[in-house]
Design an enzyme around this catalytic site. Structure first.
Site, PDB file in Angstrom:
ATOM      1  N   ASP A 241      -7.474   7.896  14.002  1.00  0.00           N
ATOM      2  CA  ASP A 241      -5.986   7.472  13.664  1.00  0.00           C
ATOM      3  C   ASP A 241      -5.673   7.592  12.182  1.00  0.00           C
ATOM      4  O   ASP A 241      -6.281   8.098  11.321  1.00  0.00           O
ATOM      5  CB  ASP A 241      -6.319   5.839  13.743  1.00  0.00           C
ATOM      6  CG  ASP A 241      -5.111   5.028  13.848  1.00  0.00           C
ATOM      7  OD1 ASP A 241      -4.042   5.426  14.064  1.00  0.00           O
ATOM      8  OD2 ASP A 241      -5.124   3.752  13.396  1.00  0.00           O
TER       9      ASP A 241
ATOM     10  N   THR B 214      -2.547   6.025  10.373  1.00  0.00           N
ATOM     11  CA  THR B 214      -2.210   4.848   9.175  1.00  0.00           C
ATOM     12  C   THR B 214      -3.358   4.025   8.810  1.00  0.00           C
ATOM     13  O   THR B 214      -3.898   3.718   9.558  1.00  0.00           O
ATOM     14  CB  THR B 214      -1.043   4.111  10.111  1.00  0.00           C
ATOM     15  OG1 THR B 214      -0.196   4.817  10.482  1.00  0.00           O
ATOM     16  CG2 THR B 214      -0.724   3.046   8.858  1.00  0.00           C
TER      17      THR B 214
ATOM     18  N   LYS C 270      18.425  -1.020  14.164  1.00  0.00           N
ATOM     19  CA  LYS C 270      17.484   0.160  13.971  1.00  0.00           C
ATOM     20  C   LYS C 270      16.244   0.253  14.804  1.00  0.00           C
ATOM     21  O   LYS C 270      15.932  -0.975  15.329  1.00  0.00           O
ATOM     22  CB  LYS C 270      17.227   0.223  12.406  1.00  0.00           C
ATOM     23  CG  LYS C 270      16.098  -0.788  12.125  1.00  0.00           C
ATOM     24  CD  LYS C 270      15.601  -0.857  10.578  1.00  0.00           C
ATOM     25  CE  LYS C 270      14.694  -1.921  10.448  1.00  0.00           C
ATOM     26  NZ  LYS C 270      14.332  -1.925   8.740  1.00  0.00           N
TER      27      LYS C 270
ATOM     28  N   ASN D 144      -4.772   0.120  18.028  1.00  0.00           N
ATOM     29  CA  ASN D 144      -5.500   0.965  18.966  1.00  0.00           C
ATOM     30  C   ASN D 144      -7.149   1.267  18.391  1.00  0.00           C
ATOM     31  O   ASN D 144      -7.783   1.724  18.634  1.00  0.00           O
ATOM     32  CB  ASN D 144      -4.879   2.196  19.384  1.00  0.00           C
ATOM     33  CG  ASN D 144      -4.477   3.196  18.116  1.00  0.00           C
ATOM     34  OD1 ASN D 144      -5.273   3.449  17.227  1.00  0.00           O
ATOM     35  ND2 ASN D 144      -3.258   3.074  18.061  1.00  0.00           N
TER      36      ASN D 144
END
Length: 987
Positions: free
Chosen positions: A391, A393, A568, A728
């Site tokens: 992953d 982040t 946004k 995840n």
């Protein structure tokens, strides 16, 4: 009086598919439970319930007091290895099959089971202590008699619970009141969803307006809530107050919830309990992780099956050579028992104890401090990693966003040109302060200057308003709303939001002159470069969700009365919402290729009539109980048409320290790295296609909503695949053959679910290169040596039986057979778990050494066959040598052969060791001393007077040298002419 009030109707729904802890079985009816249903919960009246609810207890134990021993034994004997030895031990109760004393079979089996039971008991006790600590936490409950203290385990559905700042939420609740002046609170959800950013939660408007918390017990109100489910990001419910005129109805969503396992980060809150025990969102999302079995254990299991086949073949051959005479079927069983040592019962124990040592060494390594081994069953798997799926982040990055780019279509501003943006903002508000109200912002120096300044201003203003950020003012670490907030002191202001992207955007608008200085549920304040405060009323806010991939807000400018809808989101969804343009797709692609997270910002002006019409439809949709999400989305989408595209924003996540060197080290070690970035699907597909399909077991695809035939075709090639958009990390770790979690800014949920937890990503290199490599090579050597030890004595038994007319008579009996694999050879053999071929510094300096492990050479069919041949050679030499050199008595054969066998094993350990440790020397000397000392007590099996003669000594010496010396010579020649790769680095 209230007992006659009708409850809301409930709908029947199918039983949940998810498995969760706390239940005794998958079928709810077997425990007297019903299908999960929606519920009506009266505030402060747990006795008014329409169904039975589970107790609010957390239970992570696999067994209870009554099921522990049966459960552990069942889990042990369901495997062929242990069941086989149990059958062997039980067969000794049959007289015709008995080959010796019962303890020779039951003591080894009992030792194996005792080690397992003690280990399981220790784990269960740790779970019990942790659960008890959580269930015994004390909370305050509002009752008619006032505030009382209650344990977490005694909390019921309908209770009004007070939760203080920094206290864990004990159950799933609806947020009713807060002590914060802004009428909201923040949650820390890192133990629930793995995200460290604070989440904003809003109380029920009706109950927040009550004068005191005790008034909650004086009103007639209830919450109608959906049935328990696993979705932590959504909630559907309504709040109703019946004793007011007219009655009050409010819709409830995820913003009004306080899920268990979250922590209150600001103020003191009061909530009504909705779900408890096994119906908690956190519990339902916690599945029992699968019991992982490493590739090494599977290989050892395969070798034991081969040994079992050899056992059967040898037994059949022995009976066949007797021409199946007499009761041959009993002879087969006796030979199976006689040669049972071919399958070493001590193999599993030695390997399990080795894993404990490896885990201890990893935890004690000062160069990777804080590393935790949560699964001690697969340390060898760290030495067999072929593919690293990571992953991004919080793992490869710091989860700290920096604003990098503002793109207006015709012009883009980077870090080196932000002063121009600041100049545009300054000029707009300077001009406004000088012009009359009717023409503010309309008279600039030139038309070009006016157009560009206006566009920049609109973009910055939209970014400063469209978010979920709340400024919090602190003084010396203590919230001081009375002073700091009154003056909007910049030095005391801290931004809190549910996403670091949001904070980065607001910090950037502050740097260019438009500062967010205040916010509550209904208003927002911005400060201009000149110090003027702009007030905006928040009419509606539409939070970001993983499904919508966008967020919006409707605000009214208090100075002009203008109503504006700002939005946004991701380019894939915003492209169909904004007005036609010819640059959006191209520029989004360019910014994404630079590694930036891109957001598209747009706006739409609304008239008062348009907004009132929208509000009426929106409130009606939010009060719906059935299909609320669909109805609300439909109403919001009616606004999301032909919006004006303002700008693109690009933020960048900073890489963790030493990530690049670590990734390079892992690549040099032959590990293929797949960085699962949240970005363009095309880029991800290119990464995945680089992986060899035949080797990959599990494929994780992100952003599956992109319609890509390429991805669908790719998925079909893999044996197993999983798709998800967010949250995840835990799923990936639990599915992986070996899951490693990083304790960082993304919280501890991933690390708690991992097999191994590290504090920094750079520690992964040492975990694999040093500890993984050592664990695998040590276990390979240990397993093969245990097999060799058993095959040697089995070969001697086969030679002995064949010489004495294939009789099923044991060569060694009683304590000899037990002592051989325990006190006489156990310590030297087990000391192999301390062996290493190279120093840790060399293993880190030359990661290419790791590549050899990926080929599985330390433990393979080739090495297994070599050790089998060595065992047959040495067993035959020892047995035939003893038969040739013995003089007259059979007891002399036992003395010569057994002593030679012990010495051979000790010398073979010395031959196998590559780096001596002082404990290895102690183990060798201790075992030899134990054998010599025990000879005094073994007069039943060994002639004590004979072993003191010179004849005994020279015969044992000759046999031992003949069995070991050729192997030493071969090892020397091999290292001289075909040295292994690591030996070149240690010479």
């Amino acid at each position: 009086m209230t007992d006659n009030i009708p409850l809301q109707p409930v709908r029947q729904k199918k039983r949940m598919d998810s498995k969760h802890r706390g239940g005794c079985c998958e079928c709810l009816r077997c425990c007297g439970r019903r299908d999960p249903r929606p519920r009506t919960v009266w505030l402060g009246h747990p006795e008014k319930r329409d169904q039975r609810y589970p107790r609010n207890v957390i239970n992570n134990q696999k067994y209870n007091f009554f099921t522990f021993l049966p459960g552990v034994l069942f889990n042990q004997f369901k495997y062929f290895f242990n069941l086989y030895f149990l059958l062997l031990a039980c067969s000794q109760f049959v007289v015709e099959m008995r080959l010796g004393a019962l303890y020779t079979y039951w003591v080894p089996l009992g030792f194996v089971l005792a080690v397992t039971v003690i280990r399981e008991a220790a784990e269960e006790i740790r779970c019990y202590v942790r659960d008890k600590e959580v269930n015994s936490q004390i909370y305050s409950k509002l009752t008619a008699r006032g505030t009382v203290k209650v344990k977490s385990s005694n909390i019921q559905v309908g209770d009004l619970i007070i939760v203080e700042k920094n206290q864990r939420v004990p159950a799933d609740m609806i947020f009713l009141r807060t002590s914060e002046k802004n009428g909201s609170c923040f949650l820390r959800t890192d133990q629930l969803d793995g995200e460290t950013d604070w989440k904003l939660r809003l109380p029920v408007t009706c109950t927040q307006r009550l004068p005191t918390a005790s008034d909650l017990l004086q009103i007639r109100s209830y919450v109608y809530a959906e049935e328990p489910n696993i979705d932590i990001h959504n909630f559907v419910g309504t709040f109703t107050r019946e004793d007011s005129d007219p009655s009050v109805n409010e819709s409830l969503s995820i913003e009004n919830t306080l899920w268990a396992s979250t922590v209150i980060a600001s103020g003191t809150v009061v909530g009504v309990v909705l779900y408890t025990g096994r119906e908690l969102r956190s519990v339902m999302n916690t599945s029992n992780p699968r019991s992982k079995i490493g590739l090494f254990d599977l290989e050892v299991n395969c070798l034991t099956k081969i040994l079992f086949g050899a056992l059967v073949v040898v037994s059949l051959v022995m009976v066949a050579l007797q021409h199946f005479a007499g009761r041959w079927y009993l002879q087969i069983i006796r030979f199976l028992l006689l040669f049972s040592n071919i399958i070493p019962i001590s193999l599993r124990v030695n390997l399990d104890m080795g894993k404990i040592v490896y885990s201890w060494v990893i935890r004690r390594d000062s160069k990777i401090p804080g590393t935790v081994v949560r699964s001690s069953t697969i340390p060898e798997q760290l030495g067999r990693i072929s593919y690293l799926l990571t992953d991004k982040t919080g793992t490869l990055t710091q989860n700290e966003m920096v604003f990098k780019r503002l793109h207006l279509g015709t012009v883009a501003y980077g870090l080196d040109s932000m002063d121009e943006v600041q100049s545009h903002i300054f000029s707009i508000y300077t001009q406004q302060s000088q012009d009359p109200p009717a023409v503010k912002g309309l008279t600039l120096a030139t038309k070009v200057r006016k157009t560009m300044s206006s566009r920049v201003h609109e973009a910055v203003k939209a970014i400063a308003l469209c978010h979920n950020v709340t400024p919090v003012y602190e003084s010396n670490g203590v919230t001081d709303q009375a002073e700091a907030e009154r003056h909007y002191e910049d030095s005391c202001r801290v931004y809190q939001a549910s996403s670091p992207d949001e904070v980065a955007l607001v910090q950037w608008t502050e740097s260019v002159g438009l500062t967010l200085v205040g916010r509550d549920q209904s208003s927002m304040q911005l400060r201009t470069p000149g110090g003027h405060i702009l007030n905006f009323t928040i009419l509606q806010i539409f939070p970001f969700t993983y499904e919508s991939k966008r967020m919006g807000i409707i605000v009214r400018d208090e100075s002009t009365g203008e109503i504006t809808f700002y939005m946004k989101g991701a380019d894939v969804v915003m492209a169909g919402i904004v007005q036609y343009n010819d640059w959006l797709e191209e520029e989004c692609g360019n910014m994404a290729r630079e590694g930036l997270r891109v957001l598209v910002v747009a706006k739409k002006s609304l008239t008062e009539e348009q907004y009132q019409d929208f509000e009426a439809r929106y409130v009606q949709a939010k009060l719906s109980v059935h299909d609320r999400s669909l109805k609300v989305a439909t109403v919001i989408e009616s606004l999301e048409m032909e919006m004006e595209l303002l700008c693109l924003t690009g933020v960048e996540d900073q890489l963790q320290a030493d990530v690049r060197p670590t990734l390079e080290t892992l690549r040099n070690a032959g590990i293929k790295i797949l960085d699962l970035k949240k970005g363009k699907n095309k880029r991800l597909s290119i990464q995945i296609q680089a992986v060899k399909v035949d080797k990959m077991f599990c494929l994780w695809l992100f952003c599956l909503k992109y319609k890509s035939e390429q991805n669908i075709e790719l998925c079909c090639k893999y044996k197993s695949r999983e798709g998800c958009d967010g949250g995840n990390d835990v799923s990936m770790i639990q599915e992986a053959d070996c899951g490693v979690g990083v304790e960082g800014k993304e919280g501890k949920q991933a690390s708690l679910a991992a097999d191994f937890s590290i504090t920094q990503f750079k520690h992964l290199g040492r975990l694999l290169m040093v500890h993984g490599r050592n664990s695998y090579k040590r276990s390979a050597a240990l397993s093969q040596f245990v097999i060799h030890r058993s095959l040697c004595i089995s070969t001697m038994q086969a030679v002995f039986s064949s010489v004495f007319y294939f009789a099923s008579v044991p060569l060694y009996q009683g304590f000899l057979i037990i002592g051989y694999s325990t006190i006489y050879t156990m310590f030297p053999v087990f000391s192999l778990v301390l062996d290493k071929d190279v120093k840790s510094e060399v293993a880190m300096l030359y990661p290419e050494l790791y590549k050899d492990l990926l080929k599985g050479r330390p433990l393979s069919y080739k090495t297994f066959l070599i050790w089998v041949l060595i065992s047959i050679y040495q067993g035959s030499i020892i047995m035939y040598g003893a038969l040739l050199l013995f003089e007259s008595e059979f007891v002399h054969i036992v003395a010569i052969s057994f002593t030679s066998l012990i010495l051979t094993e000790l010398l073979m350990v010395a031959l196998t060791i590559q780096t001596w440790h002082w404990l290895m020397i102690v183990a060798e000397l201790l075992s030899l001393s134990c054998y010599i000392a025990s000879l005094v007590f073994l007069h039943e099996f060994i002639d004590v007077y004979f072993i003191a003669t010179l004849s005994f000594l020279w015969k044992v010496t000759v046999i031992t040298l003949v069995s070991c010396l050729p192997l030493y010579v071969l090892k020397y020649l091999r290292r001289r002419f075909s040295p292994p790769s690591y030996s070149k680095l240690t010479s």
